[in-house]
Design a protein around this motif. Sequence first.
Motif: not given
Length: 166
Positions: A61-68
Amino acid sequence: MKKPLILALMAAHAFGAAAGARADEPKTAAVFDTVFVNSSPQETSPEEAARIQRMTAALKLALEKTGQYRVIDLAPVASQIDAVKDIHDCNGCEVELAKKAGAQLAIVAWTQKVSNLILNLNIRIEDAATGETLKGGSVDIRGNTDETWDRGLKYLLERRVLKEQP
Protein backbone atom coordinates in the motif's frame (compact mmCIF):
# COMPACT_ATOMS: atom_id res chain seq x y z
CA MET A 1 15.20 30.85 -41.73
CA LYS A 2 13.74 31.50 -38.30
CA LYS A 3 10.70 29.29 -38.89
CA PRO A 4 12.66 25.96 -39.14
CA LEU A 5 14.61 26.85 -35.99
CA ILE A 6 11.38 27.58 -34.09
CA LEU A 7 9.84 24.32 -35.35
CA ALA A 8 12.94 22.39 -34.33
CA LEU A 9 12.90 23.94 -30.86
CA MET A 10 9.18 23.18 -30.49
CA ALA A 11 9.74 19.58 -31.56
CA ALA A 12 12.64 19.19 -29.13
CA HIS A 13 10.52 20.63 -26.32
CA ALA A 14 7.63 18.29 -27.16
CA PHE A 15 9.98 15.30 -27.28
CA GLY A 16 11.52 16.29 -23.95
CA ALA A 17 8.09 16.64 -22.34
CA ALA A 18 7.04 13.22 -23.65
CA ALA A 19 10.25 11.62 -22.38
CA GLY A 20 9.70 13.24 -18.99
CA ALA A 21 6.18 11.85 -18.82
CA ARG A 22 7.49 8.32 -19.43
CA ALA A 23 10.10 8.77 -16.71
CA ASP A 24 7.33 9.63 -14.25
CA GLU A 25 5.40 6.42 -14.93
CA PRO A 26 5.40 4.06 -11.95
CA LYS A 27 7.84 1.16 -12.04
CA THR A 28 6.38 -2.32 -11.90
CA ALA A 29 7.31 -3.99 -8.63
CA ALA A 30 7.32 -7.63 -7.59
CA VAL A 31 6.71 -7.31 -3.85
CA PHE A 32 7.35 -10.68 -2.23
CA ASP A 33 5.72 -11.73 1.03
CA THR A 34 7.64 -10.59 4.08
CA VAL A 35 9.85 -13.28 5.59
CA PHE A 36 10.01 -13.91 9.33
CA VAL A 37 13.44 -15.02 10.53
CA ASN A 38 12.92 -16.27 14.06
CA SER A 39 16.34 -16.70 15.64
CA SER A 40 14.92 -16.50 19.15
CA PRO A 41 14.29 -19.52 21.38
CA GLN A 42 10.52 -18.81 21.35
CA GLU A 43 8.18 -20.33 18.77
CA THR A 44 6.58 -17.97 16.26
CA SER A 45 3.29 -16.79 17.72
CA PRO A 46 0.01 -16.36 15.82
CA GLU A 47 0.30 -12.62 16.54
CA GLU A 48 3.73 -12.51 14.83
CA ALA A 49 2.37 -14.40 11.82
CA ALA A 50 -0.45 -11.85 11.56
CA ARG A 51 2.05 -8.97 11.86
CA ILE A 52 4.09 -10.40 8.98
CA GLN A 53 0.98 -10.48 6.77
CA ARG A 54 0.09 -6.92 7.82
CA MET A 55 3.64 -5.78 7.07
CA THR A 56 3.43 -7.14 3.52
CA ALA A 57 0.06 -5.47 2.94
CA ALA A 58 1.25 -2.17 4.45
CA LEU A 59 4.42 -2.22 2.32
CA LYS A 60 2.44 -2.77 -0.89
CA LEU A 61 0.00 0.00 0.00
CA ALA A 62 2.77 2.47 0.91
CA LEU A 63 4.62 1.78 -2.35
CA GLU A 64 1.47 2.23 -4.45
CA LYS A 65 0.55 5.46 -2.61
CA THR A 66 3.79 7.11 -3.68
CA GLY A 67 2.80 6.84 -7.34
CA GLN A 68 6.34 5.65 -8.08
CA TYR A 69 5.52 1.94 -7.94
CA ARG A 70 2.85 -0.35 -9.36
CA VAL A 71 2.70 -3.65 -7.48
CA ILE A 72 2.15 -6.55 -9.86
CA ASP A 73 0.43 -9.88 -9.31
CA LEU A 74 2.90 -12.68 -8.60
CA ALA A 75 0.41 -15.50 -9.28
CA PRO A 76 2.18 -16.52 -12.53
CA VAL A 77 5.32 -17.40 -10.54
CA ALA A 78 3.64 -18.47 -7.28
CA SER A 79 4.74 -22.12 -7.49
CA GLN A 80 8.34 -21.04 -8.06
CA ILE A 81 8.15 -18.63 -5.12
CA ASP A 82 6.71 -21.38 -2.91
CA ALA A 83 9.71 -23.57 -3.77
CA VAL A 84 12.09 -20.96 -2.30
CA LYS A 85 12.84 -21.40 1.39
CA ASP A 86 13.78 -17.78 2.09
CA ILE A 87 13.18 -15.18 -0.63
CA HIS A 88 15.37 -12.54 1.01
CA ASP A 89 18.40 -14.84 1.13
CA CYS A 90 18.29 -16.95 -2.03
CA ASN A 91 21.32 -15.73 -3.99
CA GLY A 92 19.39 -13.46 -6.33
CA CYS A 93 16.45 -15.74 -7.09
CA GLU A 94 14.11 -12.83 -6.24
CA VAL A 95 15.51 -10.87 -9.18
CA GLU A 96 14.95 -13.77 -11.59
CA LEU A 97 11.43 -14.33 -10.28
CA ALA A 98 10.65 -10.62 -10.61
CA LYS A 99 11.83 -10.70 -14.24
CA LYS A 100 9.72 -13.79 -14.96
CA ALA A 101 6.70 -12.02 -13.47
CA GLY A 102 7.32 -9.02 -15.73
CA ALA A 103 8.47 -6.59 -13.04
CA GLN A 104 11.15 -3.93 -13.25
CA LEU A 105 11.89 -4.18 -9.53
CA ALA A 106 12.20 -6.95 -6.95
CA ILE A 107 11.21 -5.90 -3.44
CA VAL A 108 11.93 -8.11 -0.45
CA ALA A 109 11.21 -7.48 3.20
CA TRP A 110 12.07 -9.49 6.26
CA THR A 111 11.85 -9.26 10.01
CA GLN A 112 14.36 -10.94 12.27
CA LYS A 113 13.33 -11.72 15.81
CA VAL A 114 16.26 -11.97 18.19
CA SER A 115 14.00 -11.94 21.25
CA ASN A 116 10.69 -10.47 22.34
CA LEU A 117 12.60 -7.28 23.08
CA ILE A 118 14.82 -7.01 19.99
CA LEU A 119 13.53 -7.24 16.42
CA ASN A 120 14.86 -5.93 13.13
CA LEU A 121 12.77 -4.84 10.09
CA ASN A 122 14.42 -4.77 6.65
CA ILE A 123 13.48 -3.83 3.07
CA ARG A 124 15.53 -4.09 -0.12
CA ILE A 125 14.55 -2.80 -3.59
CA GLU A 126 16.51 -4.26 -6.51
CA ASP A 127 16.61 -3.59 -10.22
CA ALA A 128 15.26 -6.75 -11.87
CA ALA A 129 17.39 -6.21 -14.98
CA THR A 130 20.74 -5.82 -13.21
CA GLY A 131 20.26 -7.14 -9.67
CA GLU A 132 21.60 -3.85 -8.33
CA THR A 133 20.23 -2.75 -4.97
CA LEU A 134 18.60 0.63 -5.57
CA LYS A 135 17.22 1.39 -2.12
CA GLY A 136 16.88 -0.31 1.19
CA GLY A 137 17.09 0.02 4.87
CA SER A 138 16.93 -1.60 8.24
CA VAL A 139 15.55 -0.54 11.59
CA ASP A 140 15.74 -2.12 15.02
CA ILE A 141 12.65 -2.06 17.16
CA ARG A 142 12.31 -2.66 20.87
CA GLY A 143 9.26 -4.66 21.82
CA ASN A 144 7.18 -7.20 19.98
CA THR A 145 3.78 -5.51 19.70
CA ASP A 146 1.54 -4.29 16.90
CA GLU A 147 2.46 -0.73 17.81
CA THR A 148 6.25 -1.25 17.67
CA TRP A 149 6.04 -3.10 14.34
CA ASP A 150 3.81 -0.39 12.84
CA ARG A 151 6.05 2.42 14.07
CA GLY A 152 9.17 0.60 12.90
CA LEU A 153 7.78 0.04 9.41
CA LYS A 154 6.61 3.64 9.16
CA TYR A 155 10.06 4.91 10.19
CA LEU A 156 11.82 2.53 7.79
CA LEU A 157 9.67 3.58 4.85
CA GLU A 158 9.77 7.33 5.54
CA ARG A 159 13.41 7.64 6.54
CA ARG A 160 15.16 4.96 4.48
CA VAL A 161 13.19 3.38 1.68
CA LEU A 162 10.84 6.01 0.26
CA LYS A 163 13.00 9.03 1.12
CA GLU A 164 14.19 10.90 -1.94
CA GLN A 165 17.90 10.41 -2.54
CA PRO A 166 20.02 13.60 -2.62
